[in-house]
Motif scaffolding. Sequence first.
Motif, PDB file in Angstrom:
ATOM      1  N   ASN A  11       0.858  -1.189   0.000  1.00  0.00           N
ATOM      2  CA  ASN A  11       0.000   0.000   0.000  1.00  0.00           C
ATOM      3  C   ASN A  11       0.894   1.240   0.000  1.00  0.00           C
ATOM      4  O   ASN A  11       1.505   1.561   1.016  1.00  0.00           O
ATOM      5  CB  ASN A  11      -0.893  -0.031   1.251  1.00  0.00           C
ATOM      6  N   LYS A  23       0.001   4.202  -0.177  1.00  0.00           N
ATOM      7  CA  LYS A  23      -0.698   5.337   0.446  1.00  0.00           C
ATOM      8  C   LYS A  23      -0.575   6.590  -0.436  1.00  0.00           C
ATOM      9  O   LYS A  23      -0.541   6.483  -1.654  1.00  0.00           O
ATOM     10  CB  LYS A  23      -0.174   5.600   1.855  1.00  0.00           C
ATOM     11  N   HIS A  48      -9.574   0.663   4.865  1.00  0.00           N
ATOM     12  CA  HIS A  48      -8.290   0.908   5.534  1.00  0.00           C
ATOM     13  C   HIS A  48      -8.544   1.848   6.714  1.00  0.00           C
ATOM     14  O   HIS A  48      -9.371   2.761   6.638  1.00  0.00           O
ATOM     15  CB  HIS A  48      -7.292   1.532   4.552  1.00  0.00           C
ATOM     16  N   GLU A  74      -5.324  -5.395  10.428  1.00  0.00           N
ATOM     17  CA  GLU A  74      -4.337  -4.346  10.652  1.00  0.00           C
ATOM     18  C   GLU A  74      -4.640  -3.631  11.963  1.00  0.00           C
ATOM     19  O   GLU A  74      -5.497  -2.721  11.985  1.00  0.00           O
ATOM     20  CB  GLU A  74      -4.384  -3.332   9.506  1.00  0.00           C
ATOM     21  N   GLY A 121       2.197   2.102  10.635  1.00  0.00           N
ATOM     22  CA  GLY A 121       3.085   3.250  10.480  1.00  0.00           C
ATOM     23  C   GLY A 121       3.748   3.703  11.774  1.00  0.00           C
ATOM     24  O   GLY A 121       4.305   4.790  11.847  1.00  0.00           O
ATOM     25  N   GLY A 154       0.823  -4.002   9.542  1.00  0.00           N
ATOM     26  CA  GLY A 154       1.188  -3.160  10.684  1.00  0.00           C
ATOM     27  C   GLY A 154       2.672  -3.263  10.909  1.00  0.00           C
ATOM     28  O   GLY A 154       3.141  -4.167  11.592  1.00  0.00           O
ATOM     29  N   SER A 155       3.421  -2.337  10.273  1.00  0.00           N
ATOM     30  CA  SER A 155       4.871  -2.269  10.430  1.00  0.00           C
ATOM     31  C   SER A 155       5.588  -3.582  10.102  1.00  0.00           C
ATOM     32  O   SER A 155       6.552  -3.951  10.771  1.00  0.00           O
ATOM     33  CB  SER A 155       5.231  -1.780  11.842  1.00  0.00           C
ATOM     34  N   GLY A 183       2.785  -1.239   4.278  1.00  0.00           N
ATOM     35  CA  GLY A 183       2.762   0.190   3.977  1.00  0.00           C
ATOM     36  C   GLY A 183       4.163   0.705   3.707  1.00  0.00           C
ATOM     37  O   GLY A 183       4.718   0.527   2.624  1.00  0.00           O
ATOM     38  N   GLY A 184       4.767   1.308   4.721  1.00  0.00           N
ATOM     39  CA  GLY A 184       6.072   1.964   4.570  1.00  0.00           C
ATOM     40  C   GLY A 184       7.118   1.140   3.830  1.00  0.00           C
ATOM     41  O   GLY A 184       7.790   1.651   2.918  1.00  0.00           O
TER      42      GLY A 184
HETATM   43  C1  PEP Z   1      -0.768   0.019   5.894  1.00  0.00           C
HETATM   44  O1  PEP Z   1      -0.792   1.183   5.541  1.00  0.00           O
HETATM   45  O2  PEP Z   1      -1.689  -0.736   5.545  1.00  0.00           O
HETATM   46  C2  PEP Z   1       0.332  -0.447   6.742  1.00  0.00           C
HETATM   47  C3  PEP Z   1       0.290  -1.652   7.234  1.00  0.00           C
HETATM   48  O3  PEP Z   1       1.362   0.442   6.947  1.00  0.00           O
HETATM   49  P1  PEP Z   1       2.794   0.136   7.647  1.00  0.00           P
HETATM   50  O4  PEP Z   1       3.309  -1.151   7.045  1.00  0.00           O
HETATM   51  O5  PEP Z   1       3.625   1.307   7.287  1.00  0.00           O
HETATM   52  O6  PEP Z   1       2.541  -0.006   9.092  1.00  0.00           O
END
Ligand code: PEP
Length: 251
Positions: free
Chosen positions: A9, A11, A95, A167, A173, A211-212, A233-234
């Motif tokens: 993702n 974002k 989300h 999540e 994040g 989640g991270s 995400g990141g």
């Molecule tokens: C997300 O945006 O769905 C996510 C899991 O972000 P991150 O991996 O940065 O925590």
Amino acid sequence: MRRPMVAGNWKMHGTRASVAELLEGLSDQSLPDSVEVAVFPPLLFIDRVVEGLQNGKIAVGAQNCAVQAEQGALTGETASSQLVDAGCSLVLVGHSERRQVIGEGEQQLIEKFRAAQAAGLTPVLCIGETLEEREAGQTLNIVGSQLGSVIAALGIEAFTHAVIAYEPVWAIGTGLTATPQQAQDVHAAIRAQLTAADAKVAQAVRLLYGGSVKAANAAELFGMPDIDGGLIGGASLNADDFGAICRAAGN
Ligand code: PEP
């Protein structure tokens, strides 16, 4: 046997230059055939990402869709049929940033889920609890009710062509990751809830953790029996990290 999935993702990140660089980096990655890999760029870049990932190894999804499947008078929105036309096969629904920051409610999410499927997209339904809810011992109630409202509205059959991403909001994040056991406990509860409605559907549906997730913790998370991959995400903004996470899902 469920085919693992790793979804990136992006974002609201990216410029034309950085997206070109990321696409180049992704095309250099060796990705396991056993894993379904997808990226969810900002709408603005979907065309160029579809074009840049021509080899077909990485699917493209959108981060949002309108509540209606077909084109129409809905300024600023994108119909799921338009996303299909642009080359998308997936879409994120619910989300936590859309639930919490944009204020999308359950009814809207149900309509988006329905519209996505009506156009032929696979919705990735995101569910998860806040830190406050976890600390209050409400995790399974919250997640169960977020999932339950979609099952109640659309029926369990809707999950034959859907993916679920657990999540925890406190892990998105933040650098805080659920432990593999914490994540597995929630995934097992989600699968049990699906099983109560239809065991066959429950066994087939992919449950992603988000989640991270990073290259360093992916293998341990993906090793849990009810975790079928990740929503990233990141770390999906770095092609090498994302590639490593995809490879972890293939092991
Ligand atoms: C997300 O945006 O769905 C996510 C899991 O972000 P991150 O991996 O940065 O925590």
